[in-house]
Scaffold this motif. Structure first.
Motif, short mmCIF file in Angstrom:
data_model
loop_
_atom_site.label_atom_id
_atom_site.label_comp_id
_atom_site.label_asym_id
_atom_site.label_seq_id
_atom_site.Cartn_x
_atom_site.Cartn_y
_atom_site.Cartn_z
N TYR A 163 -8.07 -8.39 3.17
CA TYR A 163 -8.16 -7.70 1.41
C TYR A 163 -9.27 -8.81 1.32
O TYR A 163 -8.86 -9.69 1.34
CB TYR A 163 -7.22 -7.23 1.13
CG TYR A 163 -7.90 -6.05 0.27
CD1 TYR A 163 -8.65 -5.41 -0.15
CD2 TYR A 163 -7.29 -7.48 -1.28
CE1 TYR A 163 -8.96 -4.97 -1.96
CE2 TYR A 163 -7.27 -6.79 -2.63
CZ TYR A 163 -8.30 -5.69 -2.83
OH TYR A 163 -8.46 -5.94 -4.06
N ASP A 182 1.10 -1.09 -0.23
CA ASP A 182 0.11 0.10 0.13
C ASP A 182 0.82 0.99 0.14
O ASP A 182 1.85 1.66 1.09
CB ASP A 182 -0.93 0.17 1.26
CG ASP A 182 -2.12 1.02 1.19
OD1 ASP A 182 -1.81 1.89 0.43
OD2 ASP A 182 -2.57 1.05 1.92
N ARG A 214 -9.80 -13.07 -3.91
CA ARG A 214 -8.24 -13.02 -3.19
C ARG A 214 -7.95 -13.02 -1.61
O ARG A 214 -9.01 -11.86 -1.63
CB ARG A 214 -7.24 -12.68 -4.53
CG ARG A 214 -6.17 -12.55 -4.09
CD ARG A 214 -5.22 -11.73 -5.70
NE ARG A 214 -5.40 -10.75 -5.31
CZ ARG A 214 -5.37 -9.27 -4.47
NH1 ARG A 214 -4.12 -9.43 -3.88
NH2 ARG A 214 -5.25 -8.22 -4.95
N1 GTA Z 1 -3.89 -5.69 1.75
O1 GTA Z 1 -3.97 -6.49 -2.95
C1 GTA Z 1 -4.44 -6.19 -2.33
C2 GTA Z 1 -5.39 -4.81 -2.13
N2 GTA Z 1 -5.62 -4.19 -3.04
C3 GTA Z 1 -5.51 -4.21 -4.25
C4 GTA Z 1 -5.82 -2.65 -3.10
N3 GTA Z 1 -6.58 -3.00 -1.77
C5 GTA Z 1 -5.28 -3.88 -0.84
N4 GTA Z 1 -5.17 -4.08 0.51
C6 GTA Z 1 -4.71 -5.15 0.45
N5 GTA Z 1 -4.77 -5.80 -0.28
O2 GTA Z 1 -7.56 0.62 0.83
C7 GTA Z 1 -6.84 -1.77 -0.55
C8 GTA Z 1 -6.07 -0.48 -1.11
C9 GTA Z 1 -7.35 0.86 -0.28
C10 GTA Z 1 -8.75 -0.59 -1.45
C11 GTA Z 1 -8.40 0.51 -2.60
O3 GTA Z 1 -8.22 -0.90 -0.92
O4 GTA Z 1 -5.26 -0.81 -0.01
P1 GTA Z 1 -7.12 0.25 -5.09
O5 GTA Z 1 -7.34 -0.78 -5.53
O6 GTA Z 1 -8.51 1.32 -5.89
O7 GTA Z 1 -5.99 0.74 -4.60
O8 GTA Z 1 -7.70 0.15 -3.29
P2 GTA Z 1 -4.54 0.76 -5.10
O9 GTA Z 1 -4.23 -0.08 -4.13
O10 GTA Z 1 -3.63 1.72 -5.07
O11 GTA Z 1 -4.77 0.04 -6.58
P3 GTA Z 1 -3.38 -0.86 -7.48
O12 GTA Z 1 -4.54 -1.72 -7.99
O13 GTA Z 1 -2.49 -1.42 -6.35
O14 GTA Z 1 -2.31 -0.01 -8.36
C12 GTA Z 1 -1.46 0.72 -7.39
C13 GTA Z 1 -0.59 1.61 -8.57
O15 GTA Z 1 -0.44 0.79 -9.94
C14 GTA Z 1 -1.55 2.57 -8.71
O16 GTA Z 1 -0.41 4.28 -9.15
C15 GTA Z 1 -1.69 2.27 -10.37
O17 GTA Z 1 -1.87 3.96 -11.14
C16 GTA Z 1 -0.77 1.53 -10.75
N6 GTA Z 1 -1.87 0.27 -11.72
C17 GTA Z 1 -2.47 -0.61 -11.31
N7 GTA Z 1 -2.91 -1.71 -12.44
C18 GTA Z 1 -2.46 -0.92 -12.88
C19 GTA Z 1 -2.41 -1.79 -14.46
N8 GTA Z 1 -3.24 -2.58 -14.89
N9 GTA Z 1 -1.64 -0.74 -15.78
C20 GTA Z 1 -0.93 0.18 -14.97
N10 GTA Z 1 -1.30 0.42 -13.87
C21 GTA Z 1 -1.44 0.10 -13.27
#
Ligand code: GTA
Length: 174
Positions: free
Chosen positions: A61, A40, A130
């Motif tokens: 999560y 995170d 997951r």
């Molecule tokens: N414990 O796996 C997880 C998890 N996820 C995926 C989200 N949360 C999680 N917690 C655990 N394990 O509280 C939690 C977050 C938050 C809530 C919603 O769920 O801590 P979110 O899913 O909307 O946002 O969170 P998050 O976590 O920032 O998203 P993600 O997918 O990890 O993205 C991180 C970065 O990668 C971002 O900068 C994004 O622009 C980039 N990214 C993600 N997917 C892609 C893609 N397919 N292509 C390009 N860039 C990408």
């Protein structure tokens, strides 16, 4: 002192040599936790503090959920691993409707670990969910962080997924 008398290692270990050879590899090794592939970026502490939180927390999560799965269904499935303290549904920050994830809080660490072991990958509403260790719920974490309100992963998704709002948000905008 005993510590001072131990000679330095004559050769660097292979792992360290590899780490030095690639900056990208080094950060990958350093950031990757044994308990979760997810980091995170809003967690304020160090990687060590993050690891400690993951290894002691009773929060999970749950991802890849259908937008139509209810809190009652989550309760029914996850209470098989132990007594649940609280469930927090993940919500789209604009529509305030479920956007495919939630947090499950248990009382005991053992139950938390059992849920990761036995429930992750099982089918809920026709989808393999997951289950991931989480560092701990805080107010605000229930909202999708994507620019369009839902989860970030749903912005980049290019497939058609009827259980998660059809096409990904970016494809819908095209
Ligand atoms: N414990 O796996 C997880 C998890 N996820 C995926 C989200 N949360 C999680 N917690 C655990 N394990 O509280 C939690 C977050 C938050 C809530 C919603 O769920 O801590 P979110 O899913 O909307 O946002 O969170 P998050 O976590 O920032 O998203 P993600 O997918 O990890 O993205 C991180 C970065 O990668 C971002 O900068 C994004 O622009 C980039 N990214 C993600 N997917 C892609 C893609 N397919 N292509 C390009 N860039 C990408």
């Amino acid at each position: 002192r005993i510590g001072a008398a131990v000679p330095a290692q004559p050769f660097p270990k292979l792992g360290f040599a590899l780490l030095r050879s690639s900056g990208a590899m080094a950060s990958l090794f350093k950031e990757q936790s044994k308990l979760s592939a997810y980091r995170d970026r809003r967690f304020a502490g160090t990687q060590e503090e993050f690891e400690l939180a993951l290894s002691s927390s009773t929060t999970l999560y749950v991802g890849n959920m259908s937008f139509y799965t209810t809190e009652e269904q989550v309760y029914e499935l996850f209470s098989r691993a132990g007594e649940i303290k609280k469930i927090i549904m993940g919500l789209d920050k604009n529509t305030k409707t479920p956007c495919g994830f939630c947090f499950v809080l248990y009382y005991s660490r053992e139950d938390t670990e059992d849920a990761v072991k036995y429930i992750s990958g099982t089918i809920l509403d026709d989808r393999p969910i997951r289950v991931d260790f989480d560092w701990g719920f805080q107010e605000g974490r229930q909202w999708g962080r994507g620019r369009s309100g839902g989860q970030v992963r749903d912005e980049y998704r290019t497939d058609y997924d009827p259980g998660r709002g059809g096409y990904g948000k970016l494809v819908q905008k095209e």
